[in-house]
Structures are given as C-alpha cells and as structure tokens.
Design a protein around this motif. Structure first.
Motif, PDB file in Angstrom:
ATOM      1  N   GLU A 367       0.834  -1.204   0.000  1.00  0.00           N
ATOM      2  CA  GLU A 367       0.000   0.000   0.000  1.00  0.00           C
ATOM      3  C   GLU A 367       0.870   1.255   0.000  1.00  0.00           C
ATOM      4  O   GLU A 367       0.602   2.206  -0.728  1.00  0.00           O
ATOM      5  N   LEU A 368       1.916   1.263   0.815  1.00  0.00           N
ATOM      6  CA  LEU A 368       2.833   2.407   0.841  1.00  0.00           C
ATOM      7  C   LEU A 368       3.511   2.591  -0.516  1.00  0.00           C
ATOM      8  O   LEU A 368       3.631   3.720  -1.018  1.00  0.00           O
ATOM      9  N   ASP A 369       3.961   1.506  -1.104  1.00  0.00           N
ATOM     10  CA  ASP A 369       4.600   1.597  -2.424  1.00  0.00           C
ATOM     11  C   ASP A 369       3.640   2.174  -3.452  1.00  0.00           C
ATOM     12  O   ASP A 369       4.027   3.003  -4.294  1.00  0.00           O
ATOM     13  N   TYR A 370       2.388   1.735  -3.396  1.00  0.00           N
ATOM     14  CA  TYR A 370       1.392   2.241  -4.339  1.00  0.00           C
ATOM     15  C   TYR A 370       1.127   3.728  -4.128  1.00  0.00           C
ATOM     16  O   TYR A 370       1.122   4.516  -5.084  1.00  0.00           O
ATOM     17  N   VAL A 371       0.892   4.120  -2.876  1.00  0.00           N
ATOM     18  CA  VAL A 371       0.586   5.528  -2.589  1.00  0.00           C
ATOM     19  C   VAL A 371       1.710   6.432  -3.058  1.00  0.00           C
ATOM     20  O   VAL A 371       1.487   7.458  -3.721  1.00  0.00           O
ATOM     21  N   LEU A 372       2.940   6.079  -2.714  1.00  0.00           N
ATOM     22  CA  LEU A 372       4.069   6.941  -3.050  1.00  0.00           C
ATOM     23  C   LEU A 372       4.409   6.923  -4.538  1.00  0.00           C
ATOM     24  O   LEU A 372       5.099   7.825  -5.026  1.00  0.00           O
ATOM     25  N   GLY A 373       3.911   5.927  -5.255  1.00  0.00           N
ATOM     26  CA  GLY A 373       4.201   5.838  -6.683  1.00  0.00           C
ATOM     27  C   GLY A 373       3.074   6.256  -7.590  1.00  0.00           C
ATOM     28  O   GLY A 373       3.201   6.182  -8.817  1.00  0.00           O
ATOM     29  N   SER A 374       1.962   6.713  -7.014  1.00  0.00           N
ATOM     30  CA  SER A 374       0.794   7.058  -7.819  1.00  0.00           C
ATOM     31  C   SER A 374       0.345   8.481  -7.530  1.00  0.00           C
ATOM     32  O   SER A 374       0.011   8.811  -6.382  1.00  0.00           O
TER      33      SER A 374
END
Length: 390
Positions: A367-374
């Motif tokens: 979830e963190l990877d997604y948030v920071l990459g989107s």
C-alpha cells in the motif's frame, strides 16, 4: 436562569458555537465542569484545515491565528529512513493547512467570550440535563455551592467523550461503533526548534513517530508505544534517544533536545455515536466521535459539527425553519465517517501492529509503495488531509 441555547462544555467546539451564535444575536450560556485554567492546560492537536480557519474568521477570532499560525504547504512521510514530501498545495489546487495549537484556539475564543461579557459557568458540579425530548429542555448544576436550574430552547452537548450529555441519552436510542488500537502515542512538548519546517510522519521497524510543532521555537513529538507503557518510565533522555533512533538521518542530525514541558501517553481509538441529535439535544465534537490523531481530524471534525449546528440554529431563529435541525445528524455523520475512514487508513498504514501476520505486513508495504508511486493516490491522501468539503 434562562437562555436560548445551553452549551455544555467550554472546549473549542462549545466556545466556537457560542461565538458564532452570539454574532447572530442568539443568547447562549456555557457550563463547564472544570476551571478555565484547567481547560487551557489541555495540550491537543494543532493542524487546522482551511475550513476550520475560515470558521474562526467568521466567528471574529481569526486575527491572531492568521498572524501567528504557520502555513504548511506540505508534510513528509518518512518510510524506513527515507523521506517523501507530500506537496499539499500542488495536489489540491492551492490548499494548505495551518499549524496553530488547540490551546491557542481555546484561548482566543475564551478571550472573545469574556470581552463580550457572555456568561460561562466554570467549576459546575453535578451537571444533569433533562426533558431534551420535549420543548422545555433544562439542566441542573451546582456552582459555588448554589443549586442552579437553567432552562433553554436547545442543549448543545460539547462536553467530550466522558461528558454528561451523551450519557444522558437512553441506551436504546444510541448505536455505538468503536475500534480500540493496541498502542498509544507517547507525546513530549519542548521549547526547542522543530526538527523540520513541516510535519514528518514516520514509519519505522521500532514504531511510528510524528515530528510536529506549535511555533518556530516549540516542538511536539510523538512515539508509538504499547498500551502497557507508563509515562513515568520515560525519562526525557530515554524519549530523545528513542526518537533519534526512529528518525531519518537528516532529521536525526538536526534534532535539538531539551527539557520536556509536558509528557503524556494517549491511547488511540475510533468511535462514533449515532445519531447526533435527540429532540432538542445535539452532540458535537468528541461527545459524538473520536478519531485517532494520525490524520489531524479531531478538532477539525468538531469545527465542522459546529458549522452545521450553528447554521441550523440560526436558520431556526431567523426563518422558523426546522430543515437544518432535522438534517443536522445526517450532515455531520456523512463527513464524520469519511474522516474516520481516512484516520483509520493512515493509522493502519504507518503503525506497527504486532498481532498482524507477515501477510498483513506485506500488504502494508504494498500500500505504501502504491501511494508513493501514484499521483492519483497522493491526490486522495492530500485532499483528505487538507479536509473534504463541508
């Protein structure tokens, strides 16, 4: 005694409601079980949404907030030692938040009420409210040893989670929702310069951290700790050492330590009571809902309740309309649950929960990877952080 609107609780929500109604020509009386000095010792949140700051302006008490408050165009997420800036202004079309301590909000509102000569009864003991399901609600209390009855058209319950107002509602008329988190926040206030010009929310294997401030010379720091911890077990030196371990390298190098002015442990919970209106009794702020402090929504949610309630009461007295009163609870709860969702989500994203299996930990990282990459996900985060429309 008689008043049009009896407000129970002299915290920021009760005082703000009283000020807005006063400017509309509506009589109010505030009851508070603590002393005025005690009310001002409560160390609470300090991040104001634009809508909350605007409501302070409408109440005529925004001058010092605008002069001394710190405008923040962003904040940082520090994930395992790497800092990522969330540009609120760019992601929300120019909106920012304002850092201004809740104690100062309360001080401004108390001063305005005193200057206007409006009645506030502090140290009110044995407060009871009655007949709020009729057209003649009233309250009883004892002040300076004298028993007092107060008749009113309406009662506003702004007396917090442990107050008398929600407790006076029959249990079968309430539906309660609650989640208790298995950790708390150990907070320290110090007269030291902040480690950063903007807030830093940190996720670390040792636990969550928050680096905040009240002014350019006063800092507020938080550490995630187990609920079994006791504040007396945390010396200042132990706190600073643990904080430094959890910070990113740049923040750790910049950290200035000093004696604590205040230190406490706050448990985290999500809580909602439905509905928020019972005849002529209205619940507002912590009397009706609690959010974990991660999303900085507590004071701001109370302010939006007060906006809806003040509008409803002004409409009632000016236009003899019931519309605002009838829709008060549904309007508030629509916004409350969105803020509950955001606060739960951000808390779940950034805290360590020992009971969670490895699978859940991987989901958190994804979830963190997604948030920071989107950019779309970052926009959702930023829009919720600066506050959804009222």
């Amino acid at each position: 005694m008689r008043t049009q609107v009896l407000i129970v609780g002299a915290g920021p929500s009760g005082l703000l409601l009283g000020q807005l109604l006063h400017r509309a020509g509506i009589d109010t009386l505030i009851l508070e079980r603590q002393s005025g000095e005690h009310v001002l010792t409560r160390i609470r949140a300090g991040v104001l949404e634009p809508g909350t700051a605007e409501l302070m302006d409408e109440a005529g008490v925004g001058a010092r907030l605008r002069a001394e408050g710190l405008v923040h165009d962003g904040f940082a997420l520090a994930i395992d030692g790497v800092r990522h800036r969330i540009d609120l202004r760019a992601l929300t079309g120019g909106r920012s938040v304002l850092v201004y301590g809740q104690t100062e909000v309360t001080r401004d509102l108390m001063s305005a009420r005193a200057e206007a000569g409006l009645p506030t009864l502090y140290d009110a003991a044995e407060v009871r409210i009655a007949d709020f399901d009729t057209e003649r609600p009233h309250a009883h209390c004892v002040v300076n040893g004298a028993a007092i009855r107060i008749d009113a058209d309406f009662i506003a319950g702004c007396d917090g989670f442990h107050g008398v107002c929600r407790a006076s509602v029959p249990a079968d008329a309430l539906r309660l929702f609650e989640k208790v988190y298995p950790f708390g926040w150990l907070g320290l206030l110090s007269d030291t310069p902040p480690v950063s010009d903007e807030l830093i929310y940190g996720r670390h294997p040792r636990g969550f951290t928050l680096c905040s401030m009240r002014s350019p010379t006063r800092s507020r720091y938080y550490l995630q700790v187990p609920l079994t911890e006791r504040v007396q077990h945390w010396s200042d030196d132990r706190f600073w050492a643990e904080l430094r371990r959890r910070l990113d390298p740049e923040a750790a190098d910049r950290l200035v330590t000093g004696p604590s002015l205040e230190k406490s442990i706050a448990p985290l919970r999500s809580f909602v009571a439905e509905p928020m209106r019972f005849g002529r009794l209205f619940l507002a702020g912590d009397a009706a809902h609690i959010v974990p402090p991660t999303g900085a929504k507590g004071l701001n949610l109370a302010a939006s309740d007060v906006r809806y309630l003040s509008q409803a009461l002004i409409e009632h007295y000016r236009e003899r309309s019931q519309a605002g009163i009838d829709h008060y609870s549904s309007r508030c709860l629509s916004r409350v649950w969105k803020a509950e969702r955001f606060s739960w989500w951000l808390t779940s994203l950034l805290h360590n929960v020992d009971q969670e299996p490895a699978f859940q930990a991987r989901l958190q990282q994804a979830e963190l990877d997604y948030v920071l990459g989107s950019e779309a996900a970052l926009r959702v985060l930023a829009e919720n952080y600066v506050g959804l429309p009222v």
